[in-house]
Design a protein around this motif. Sequence first.
Motif, PDB file in Angstrom:
ATOM      1  N   THR A 178       0.803  -1.230   0.000  1.00 38.52           N
ATOM      2  CA  THR A 178       0.000   0.000   0.000  1.00 38.52           C
ATOM      3  C   THR A 178       0.832   1.274   0.000  1.00 38.52           C
ATOM      4  O   THR A 178       0.266   2.372   0.006  1.00 38.52           O
ATOM      5  CB  THR A 178      -0.933   0.030   1.232  1.00 38.52           C
ATOM      6  OG1 THR A 178      -0.141  -0.015   2.419  1.00 38.52           O
ATOM      7  CG2 THR A 178      -1.913  -1.139   1.214  1.00 38.52           C
ATOM      8  N   SER A 179       2.173   1.135  -0.008  1.00 38.27           N
ATOM      9  CA  SER A 179       3.017   2.329   0.072  1.00 38.27           C
ATOM     10  C   SER A 179       4.385   2.044  -0.535  1.00 38.27           C
ATOM     11  O   SER A 179       4.775   0.878  -0.691  1.00 38.27           O
ATOM     12  CB  SER A 179       3.190   2.752   1.534  1.00 38.27           C
ATOM     13  OG  SER A 179       4.005   1.804   2.213  1.00 38.27           O
ATOM     14  N   ASP A 181       7.153   2.355   1.029  1.00 35.93           N
ATOM     15  CA  ASP A 181       7.886   1.609   2.049  1.00 35.93           C
ATOM     16  C   ASP A 181       7.595   0.114   1.954  1.00 35.93           C
ATOM     17  O   ASP A 181       8.498  -0.714   2.141  1.00 35.93           O
ATOM     18  CB  ASP A 181       7.542   2.105   3.453  1.00 35.93           C
ATOM     19  CG  ASP A 181       8.172   3.454   3.756  1.00 35.93           C
ATOM     20  OD1 ASP A 181       9.131   3.837   3.045  1.00 35.93           O
ATOM     21  OD2 ASP A 181       7.700   4.131   4.690  1.00 35.93           O
TER      22      ASP A 181
END
Length: 197
Positions: A178-179, A181
């Motif tokens: 979702t990111s 990272d």
Amino acid sequence: MNTTQLTNVGQNISNSIYVLKETYKNLNLLFSELDRIAEKEGFIPLTPKFLRWKSDSDYDGWLTNNFIKLYQVEKDVPLIHIQNLKDGFIYGIEVDLEGENNYPTISLTRYQFDFSEWNKIPTISDHWVFWDPFRVDKFFEITNINGVWTSTTLEKAKNRYWGMQSAVSIDIPLLSITSPDDISSKIFAELENLPIF
């Protein structure tokens, strides 16, 4: 069917197409982010686009539901006989929208090849070379132990599969990414930590 039922079925089809287009739009963003973050993590794309299977004669091939992006480690030594290819592992990031148990997954795979069998960089339609190792047991010895997939190419298939010797892979849920990272820690870090067998 009456008019209301026909309208509902028609709307369901249109809604399904809308959801699919949105999914493709999000995948396009994911692939762009993969390439951007790969550079920061020391990887380089082997191909500019994802590999996929398409077919006009088989309706199953009208829908693209499996995508494979290939990478190598930037610091690996270049091969002399093929430009832009390194003498090292090839890493695959495979997005499968149907996935195991009908849930979208990302497979993180490390392939080992004998590059003397190569005469070109893979093209979009060479998807099968990287898709088959965990699915075609007449050419590969495939095992799954505690969620770690291994595949060893049978001798009779090594030439057919460009000198592939072995592959190891794990699956993660697509929706867990979702990111940026997550791409660094759950994809590229995990690629580097795939077990040796």
